[in-house]
Design a protein around this motif. Structure first.
Motif: not given
Length: 239
Positions: A123-145
């Protein structure tokens, strides 16, 4: 059938003039003007935070395309937002390895914590949440961008703390890559304009030990580095 949608309104004169100057710079980079459509969509997204009908009309007029042609591209790529969204796009990788390592649990925890569904904004307009496909950073899983910057090796608790800091306006530092900025600022950089923030250009992400081992094998090296457990690798890097 309904009433046909009215033509999109134009930008205010001062905004139009500013965007036209930027658009001329973008179009001049390409031998064929229509090749500039992708960066132009980033440009109009940097103005309003998503690709509006007005933004599509602007791109069409600059490139002498139809709005249908622009809309076909704008709706094909997920990087172009179709509705108003937050200052920070928080994407949780839920592809195979990240999901197994906890990505699904992180996404579920953030939905509950933020009180939003997939693709929704607080509601404050700060954060939009979504799931995303592979970020090519599997050796750092799980990854948030966040606005395409990496936050590695996340947990539900660390992800909740991350979004709380974003909403509170606290300084947040990505694990790798450039310093964090708003989604509109990110869109302008993706349009091809210099990132003038101190240290942003010099900052870069680095591959993990697993990625580097694969690279050594691909280069034909006979003795690739040993891939150590996550904790052991961190200890070695700290020496």
């Amino acid at each position: 059938m309904g009433i046909p949608e009215m033509p999109a309104p134009d930008y205010p004169a001062e905004v139009r003039e500013r965007l036209e100057a930027d658009a001329r710079e973008i179009v001049a980079r390409y031998p064929d003007s229509r090749s500039a459509l992708l960066p132009l969509l980033h440009l109009v997204q940097s103005e309003e935070g998503h690709v509006t009908r007005t933004g599509q009309r602007f791109c069409a007029e600059v490139l002498e395309l139809t709005t249908a042609e622009v809309n076909a591209v704008a709706t094909f790529y997920s990087m172009y937002r179709r509705k108003a969204s937050g200052d920070y796009q928080v994407g949780v990788c839920t592809n195979t390895l990240c999901a197994v390592m906890g990505g699904d649990a992180i996404h579920a925890a953030l939905r509950e914590h933020l009180g939003v569904g997939e693709g929704e904004t607080t509601e404050d307009g700060k954060v939009t949440l979504e799931h995303i496909e592979c970020n090519a950073a599997c050796d750092f899983a799980p990854v948030v961008m966040v606005n395409w910057e990496f936050f590695d090796n996340q947990t539900p608790d660390s992800a909740r703390a991350l979004v709380d800091d974003l909403r509170a306006g606290h300084e947040v530092t990505p694990t790798r890559g450039a310093p964090l900025c708003t989604f509109k600022q990110t869109a302008r950089v993706l349009a091809g304009f210099p990132d003038e923030r101190p240290g942003a250009v010099e900052a870069s992400g680095s591959a993990g030990s697993a990625s580097l081992a694969g690279l050594r094998l691909a280069k034909g090296e006979s003795t690739p580095g040993v891939v150590a457990p996550r904790e052991a690798a961190s200890d070695e890097e700290g020496k």
